[in-house]
Design a protein around this motif. Sequence first.
Motif, mmCIF file in Angstrom:
data_model
loop_
_atom_site.group_PDB
_atom_site.id
_atom_site.type_symbol
_atom_site.label_atom_id
_atom_site.label_comp_id
_atom_site.label_asym_id
_atom_site.label_seq_id
_atom_site.Cartn_x
_atom_site.Cartn_y
_atom_site.Cartn_z
ATOM 1 N N GLN A 55 0.787 -12.227 -6.753
ATOM 2 C CA GLN A 55 -0.381 -12.613 -5.958
ATOM 3 C C GLN A 55 0.063 -12.932 -4.541
ATOM 4 O O GLN A 55 1.071 -13.597 -4.325
ATOM 5 N N ASP A 56 -0.702 -12.404 -3.607
ATOM 6 C CA ASP A 56 -0.432 -12.548 -2.182
ATOM 7 C C ASP A 56 -1.298 -13.681 -1.623
ATOM 8 O O ASP A 56 -2.233 -14.139 -2.285
ATOM 9 N N HIS A 57 -1.001 -14.137 -0.417
ATOM 10 C CA HIS A 57 -1.834 -15.121 0.292
ATOM 11 C C HIS A 57 -2.148 -14.517 1.647
ATOM 12 O O HIS A 57 -1.307 -14.542 2.540
ATOM 13 N N LYS A 58 -3.356 -13.968 1.795
ATOM 14 C CA LYS A 58 -3.647 -13.136 2.975
ATOM 15 C C LYS A 58 -3.959 -13.960 4.220
ATOM 16 O O LYS A 58 -3.709 -13.508 5.330
ATOM 17 N N ARG A 59 -4.510 -15.173 4.044
ATOM 18 C CA ARG A 59 -4.923 -15.943 5.222
ATOM 19 C C ARG A 59 -3.746 -16.691 5.831
ATOM 20 O O ARG A 59 -2.816 -17.083 5.132
ATOM 21 N N THR A 71 -3.908 -11.893 7.454
ATOM 22 C CA THR A 71 -2.589 -11.467 7.947
ATOM 23 C C THR A 71 -2.093 -10.383 7.007
ATOM 24 O O THR A 71 -2.764 -10.030 6.041
ATOM 25 N N GLY A 72 -0.875 -9.908 7.244
ATOM 26 C CA GLY A 72 -0.249 -8.979 6.301
ATOM 27 C C GLY A 72 0.111 -9.659 4.992
ATOM 28 O O GLY A 72 0.364 -8.997 3.989
ATOM 29 N N GLY A 73 0.138 -10.987 4.976
ATOM 30 C CA GLY A 73 0.516 -11.748 3.774
ATOM 31 C C GLY A 73 1.474 -12.861 4.156
ATOM 32 O O GLY A 73 2.488 -12.614 4.785
ATOM 33 N N LEU A 95 2.302 2.699 -6.629
ATOM 34 C CA LEU A 95 0.859 2.600 -6.411
ATOM 35 C C LEU A 95 0.492 1.133 -6.566
ATOM 36 O O LEU A 95 0.798 0.509 -7.585
ATOM 37 N N TYR A 96 -0.136 0.612 -5.530
ATOM 38 C CA TYR A 96 -0.488 -0.804 -5.484
ATOM 39 C C TYR A 96 -2.002 -0.887 -5.579
ATOM 40 O O TYR A 96 -2.705 -0.391 -4.705
ATOM 41 N N ALA A 97 -2.508 -1.467 -6.650
ATOM 42 C CA ALA A 97 -3.941 -1.705 -6.759
ATOM 43 C C ALA A 97 -4.195 -3.166 -6.409
ATOM 44 O O ALA A 97 -3.680 -4.069 -7.082
ATOM 45 N N LEU A 148 -10.114 -3.553 -4.995
ATOM 46 C CA LEU A 148 -10.450 -3.840 -3.592
ATOM 47 C C LEU A 148 -9.857 -2.775 -2.687
ATOM 48 O O LEU A 148 -10.432 -2.417 -1.673
ATOM 49 N N GLU A 149 -8.660 -2.350 -3.034
ATOM 50 C CA GLU A 149 -7.978 -1.357 -2.200
ATOM 51 C C GLU A 149 -6.830 -0.770 -3.001
ATOM 52 O O GLU A 149 -6.339 -1.376 -3.944
ATOM 53 N N PHE A 150 -6.417 0.419 -2.571
ATOM 54 C CA PHE A 150 -5.159 0.985 -3.045
ATOM 55 C C PHE A 150 -4.187 0.990 -1.875
ATOM 56 O O PHE A 150 -4.575 1.276 -0.738
ATOM 57 N N ASN A 151 -2.928 0.713 -2.167
ATOM 58 C CA ASN A 151 -1.871 0.972 -1.197
ATOM 59 C C ASN A 151 -0.913 1.951 -1.847
ATOM 60 O O ASN A 151 -0.720 1.931 -3.064
ATOM 61 N N CYS A 152 -0.317 2.798 -1.027
ATOM 62 C CA CYS A 152 0.535 3.846 -1.597
ATOM 63 C C CYS A 152 2.007 3.443 -1.520
ATOM 64 O O CYS A 152 2.880 4.279 -1.377
ATOM 65 N N ARG A 153 2.264 2.161 -1.637
ATOM 66 C CA ARG A 153 3.591 1.591 -1.416
ATOM 67 C C ARG A 153 3.637 0.251 -2.111
ATOM 68 O O ARG A 153 2.631 -0.213 -2.649
ATOM 69 N N MET A 154 4.782 -0.403 -2.077
ATOM 70 C CA MET A 154 4.848 -1.760 -2.604
ATOM 71 C C MET A 154 4.218 -2.713 -1.597
ATOM 72 O O MET A 154 4.079 -2.381 -0.429
ATOM 73 N N GLY A 155 3.874 -3.892 -2.049
ATOM 74 C CA GLY A 155 3.288 -4.884 -1.155
ATOM 75 C C GLY A 155 4.364 -5.650 -0.412
ATOM 76 O O GLY A 155 5.507 -5.751 -0.867
ATOM 77 N N ASP A 156 3.984 -6.175 0.735
ATOM 78 C CA ASP A 156 4.864 -7.060 1.469
ATOM 79 C C ASP A 156 4.032 -8.290 1.788
ATOM 80 O O ASP A 156 3.018 -8.145 2.483
ATOM 81 N N PRO A 157 4.301 -9.449 1.275
ATOM 82 C CA PRO A 157 5.551 -9.922 0.692
ATOM 83 C C PRO A 157 5.684 -9.856 -0.836
ATOM 84 O O PRO A 157 6.639 -10.408 -1.368
ATOM 85 N N GLU A 158 4.787 -9.179 -1.572
ATOM 86 C CA GLU A 158 4.905 -9.196 -3.039
ATOM 87 C C GLU A 158 6.258 -8.668 -3.529
ATOM 88 O O GLU A 158 6.781 -9.109 -4.550
ATOM 89 N N THR A 159 6.790 -7.672 -2.806
ATOM 90 C CA THR A 159 8.068 -7.078 -3.226
ATOM 91 C C THR A 159 9.179 -8.124 -3.332
ATOM 92 O O THR A 159 10.049 -8.015 -4.211
HETATM 93 N N1 GLY Z 1 0.608 -7.966 0.976
HETATM 94 C C1 GLY Z 1 -0.389 -6.976 1.037
HETATM 95 C C2 GLY Z 1 0.078 -5.644 1.374
HETATM 96 O O1 GLY Z 1 1.261 -5.366 1.355
HETATM 97 O O2 GLY Z 1 -0.747 -4.796 1.676
#
Ligand code: GLY
Length: 424
Positions: free
Chosen positions: A211-215, A225-227, A268-270, A283-294
């Motif tokens: 789980q990310d923290h976007k704000r 923010t990006g996270g 694939l990041y859902a 909510l969205e797809f990303n075609c990569r790992m998340g940052d900072p989730e990685t």
């Molecule tokens: N942390 C969200 C993203 O990488 O898009």
Amino acid sequence: MKILVVGSGGREHALSWRIAQSQDVQTVFVAPGNGGTANDTRICNLEITDVNALADFAQSEGIHLTVVGPEAPLAAGIVDIFRARNLRIFGPTRLAAQLESSKDFAKAFMERHAIPTAAYQTFTDAALAHDYVNQRGAPIVIKADGLAAGKGVVVAMSLDEAHEAIDMMLLDNKMGAAGARVVIEDFLPGEEASFIVVCDGKNALPLASSQDHKRLLDNDQGPNTGGMGAYSPAPVVTPEVHARVMREVIYPTLNGMIKDGLPYTGFLYAGLMVSPDGSIKVLEFNCRMGDPETQPIMMRLKSDLVELLDYAVDGKADQFEPQWDHRVALGVVMAAANYPDTPRKGDVIFTDAPAAEDAKVFHAGTELKDGQLLTSGGRVLCVTALGNSVKAAQRRAYEVLEHTRFDGAQYRTDIGHLAINRKN
Ligand code: GLY
Ligand code: AMP
């Protein structure tokens, strides 16, 4: 063997750090890398950003596998270019990466293949967009169609805010080409989770949830923010939710991409919204790992990452069983002064955090200049730690964070709060 990682953020530091621990790896090249990858054992920064020059390098160095961190090179077709030259690379093709690079593409794809997501419409005409939000009411969500580095979404709590966002994107062109088309979708209540899988075109291997923290600010206040921090696993992803995501989202996505002639390979990041009744929507797809989730995910991965990715590149993602540290990993982002608007660069970073088995400071916007570590981007560091509970991992991360400072540093003090409050 030699591995190439493309990118320069905290995600790429975490990936290359984990890859450097793979049994058969001599050197991990990171292009272009950052001040943290410059210092790590067996990791070597490479000052190449041009995609064709990277392919030349991979060829001449005999790189075993290239792993792409960020979306921009994927959307620019790095995978297509490497594959055309018979170079092993992990990521989606340019057309498959549209799942992230165009919100309209992703929404139309989900509608076509009955993947659960919020009702929406796409607009290029501001007047029609204004009519639509008047008809749907607030809260409502306005999204720039193109890539906008996490800044293209306005969650409008009032109609005024929604109209303002439409004008900002469609009339004032504040987001440039990315905002020349907007997706407007219904607001979804619930708790967010990041669900990332490794795909080989047909099969999916789920990584640990997070789980990310976007704000920007504590209590999920302030701008997106990006996270600002993340942790793994995310308790909202119960075994039932996990099974549902695989059944309702991940496999329909892989099968849909095959049907559409764009088999999906790569991470694939859902981004999910889990509603209180356990139903899920994308909510969205990303075609990569998340940052900072990685960062927390890599902290917990015990299996050999190169072996895992080799299984995927060879079309056998479903045959690999990753092993995870049973502990919780939690990462706190330290961002530069004025992030996310116009982050200040060039502040000197002081750190005397002792090396430890249960903590790692991953770098993002940092550079080594004349032996000095300086801030060089919005998100600067992600202090990541393991603990036997979310609370313990949180305590440990903030303890390590105390050892690091730079002028203007901004960080949240409540990373992990949803998981901690859920348990109370
Ligand atoms: N942390 C969200 C993203 O990488 O898009
Ligand atoms: P996205 O880049 O599409 O994930 O959107 C960024 C953030 O905006 C998400 O992480 C959510 O916090 C929020 N968001 C996006 N879409 C919605 C929605 N339909 N309902 C509620 N919040 C949303």
